[in-house]
Enzyme design. Structure first.
Site, PDB file in Angstrom:
ATOM      1  N   SER A  26       0.826  -1.205   0.000  1.00 12.10           N
ATOM      2  CA  SER A  26       0.000   0.000   0.000  1.00 12.10           C
ATOM      3  C   SER A  26       0.858   1.251   0.000  1.00 12.10           C
ATOM      4  O   SER A  26       2.048   1.196   0.303  1.00 12.10           O
ATOM      5  CB  SER A  26      -0.909   0.011   1.239  1.00 12.10           C
ATOM      6  OG  SER A  26      -1.962  -0.893   1.075  1.00 12.10           O
ATOM      7  N   CYS A  27       0.217   2.372  -0.276  1.00 10.53           N
ATOM      8  CA  CYS A  27       0.857   3.689  -0.246  1.00 10.53           C
ATOM      9  C   CYS A  27       1.602   3.878   1.070  1.00 10.53           C
ATOM     10  O   CYS A  27       1.047   3.567   2.115  1.00 10.53           O
ATOM     11  CB  CYS A  27      -0.206   4.775  -0.395  1.00 10.53           C
ATOM     12  SG  CYS A  27       0.387   6.446  -0.122  1.00 10.53           S
ATOM     13  N   PRO A  28       2.812   4.396   1.116  1.00 12.71           N
ATOM     14  CA  PRO A  28       3.585   4.909  -0.027  1.00 12.71           C
ATOM     15  C   PRO A  28       4.617   3.913  -0.556  1.00 12.71           C
ATOM     16  O   PRO A  28       5.516   4.300  -1.290  1.00 12.71           O
ATOM     17  CB  PRO A  28       4.315   6.097   0.602  1.00 12.71           C
ATOM     18  CG  PRO A  28       4.644   5.617   1.998  1.00 12.71           C
ATOM     19  CD  PRO A  28       3.504   4.700   2.397  1.00 12.71           C
TER      20      PRO A  28
END
Lengths: 75, 156
Positions: free
Chosen positions: A13-15
């Site tokens: 997932s981000c980042p």
């Protein structure tokens, strides 16, 4: 499309996809192409933003089997 | 083009509020920013070697999604905080979100500078050996010395 290096950021997932892209590009020479796969929906906009802000070129991107594939050329 | 700069003040020490400074700092560094994070008050907990005390509480946090609807009186019971923390960490892991330790390491790897507030260290009698290496200690003026010249400056 031809590429010099590949990184699979699926499940991250981000980042993380952005951080991994940066890390992978660091070891590459100018003009070389990185193929990066991500399943993070946010990475579609983020990868473009990453390219815009770092000067690397997003040559192409596509969606395939619920994953996003990016081709980044190192500046 | 001059290198862009970002300064963040991290003042909270709960699991949820620990994420924004580390996510933004690591991302900005990846985008070529020079980044400094100033940890003050409860934010100092995020610089401990051991982050297992960083928790989340559903108490006074009505926006926190819970697997089952739980009355406040139940949220107050002993062990509920640890349970909520366990559930949250489990969810973060399942969704592929990096752990705090991982994000913190990525920040350091990308040369993000961490500054611990000396006043808070003295106030709470923190032992400096509890903190990770690679950090500096300083005060408000130290922070302003960098923050005054940044493109992005955030308080978390």
């Amino acid at each position: 499309m031809n590429f010099d290096k590949e990184f699979d950021a699926s499940g991250m997932s981000c980042p993380l996809p952005i951080l991994r892209a940066r890390k992978a590009l660091m070891d590459m020479a100018a003009g070389q192409v990185l193929k990066l796969t991500s399943t993070d929906k946010g990475s579609v906009k983020d990868m473009q933003a990453f390219a815009d802000q770092t000067g690397n070129t997003l040559l192409a991107s596509k969606e395939e089997n619920n994953a996003f594939i990016f081709y980044l050329q190192k500046a | 083009m001059a290198q862009k700069k970002m300064a963040i003040i991290a003042s909270k020490g709960t699991l949820d509020m620990a994420y924004p400074p580390f996510i933004l700092a690591s991302t900005a560094a990846a985008l070529g920013y020079e980044v400094q994070v100033f940890f003050t008050f409860y934010g100092l907990q995020l610089l401990r070697k051991d982050l297992s005390d960083v928790k989340i509480s559903p108490l006074a946090n009505p926006a926190m999604p819970m697997p089952i609807d739980m009355p406040v009186m139940v949220q107050m019971l002993p062990g509920m905080e640890s349970m909520a923390t366990m559930l949250m960490k489990d969810k973060l892991k399942k969704k592929g979100v990096a752990s705090l330790e991982e994000l913190r390491d990525l920040c350091l790897e990308a040369e993000v500078k961490f500054i611990a507030c000396q006043m808070t260290v003295d106030l709470f009698d923190f032992d400096k050996s509890d903190f990770i290496d690679d950090i500096e200690f300083g005060g408000a003026a130290t922070f302003m010395g960098f923050a005054g010249d940044t493109d992005v400056c955030l308080f978390v």
